[in-house]
Design a protein around this motif. Structure first.
Motif: not given
Lengths: 118, 112
Positions: A2-3, A5, A25
């Motif tokens: 998961q990230k 930005t 995301y």
């Protein structure tokens, strides 16, 4: 993995301008939740909106609107006719769906600092 | 409307002191969290709890400890404060079946 930005570190606008804060995301889950929080200079985080991954309808709340597009993995936030009181750091966050009672981790972006000048 | 409280709001102390940051919520939420944040920067989860007698470490290693003896109370303790602990500490809570976290006003800690 998961990230989240938030590529815009700082945005400066003049009052009454419209401004869009970007959020992109990454997740491998098909069920997840997206959030926006506002952090004014006083320091607390204020919950603004929660959207689940199955609901791509745009949402409007007063001068705030949110555009969720799964095709581009984006959940952008627009403030119409910005005001000085909108000056804050805005955080986008992502949570994956877990079983009830489990730990649903919120992944926050780095935040976008919005300055609205009179 | 969230009812989550943190005290003190601001704290300036000397190196080596023991401190406890208080966090209370009146919503009956089972899950509670502590985040560390330099002003306006990223939030880092340092502790969380599913309920009474449950505590877990978060993503960011922290020398602080927490306890959860009552549902509404989730204090954070630093046994020996150092200048590197200078930061804002934010407490949050959520319902057992929800991801939405509600945050307290934060404690701004300065260690001299």
């Amino acid at each position: 993995a998961q990230k989240v930005t938030q590529a815009q570190t700082e945005i400066s606008v003049v009052e009454k301008e419209d401004v869009t804060l970007d959020c992109v995301y990454e997740t491998r889950d098909t069920t997840y939740y997206l959030f926006w929080y506002k952090q004014p200079p006083s320091g607390e985080l204020v919950f603004l909106i929660r959207r689940n991954s199955f609901d791509e309808q745009n949402e409007i709340s007063g001068r705030y609107s949110w555009n969720f597009q799964k095709s581009t993995s984006s959940f952008n936030f627009t403030i119409t006719a910005s005001q000085v009181v909108d000056s804050a750091v805005y955080f986008c966050a992502l949570s994956e769906d877990r079983y009830a009672g489990g730990y649903n981790k919120l992944i926050f972006g780095a935040g976008t600092r919005l300055a609205v000048h009179p | 409307e969230a009812d989550i409280y943190q005290t003190p709001r601001y704290l300036v102390i000397g190196t080596g002191k023991k401190i406890t940051l208080e966090c209370s919520q009146t919503m009956g939420h089972d899950k509670m969290y502590w985040y560390q944040q330099d002003p306006g920067m990223e939030l880092h989860l340092i502790h969380y709890s599913y309920g009474v007698n449950s505590t877990e470490k978060g993503d960011l290693s922290s020398e602080s400890t927490v306890s959860r003896i009552r549902t509404e109370h989730f204090p954070l303790t630093l046994e020996s404060a150092r200048p590197s602990h200078t930061s804002q500490y934010l407490c949050a809570s959520s319902e057992l079946t929800s991801d939405t976290q509600y945050f307290g006003p934060g404690t701004r800690l300065t260690v001299l």
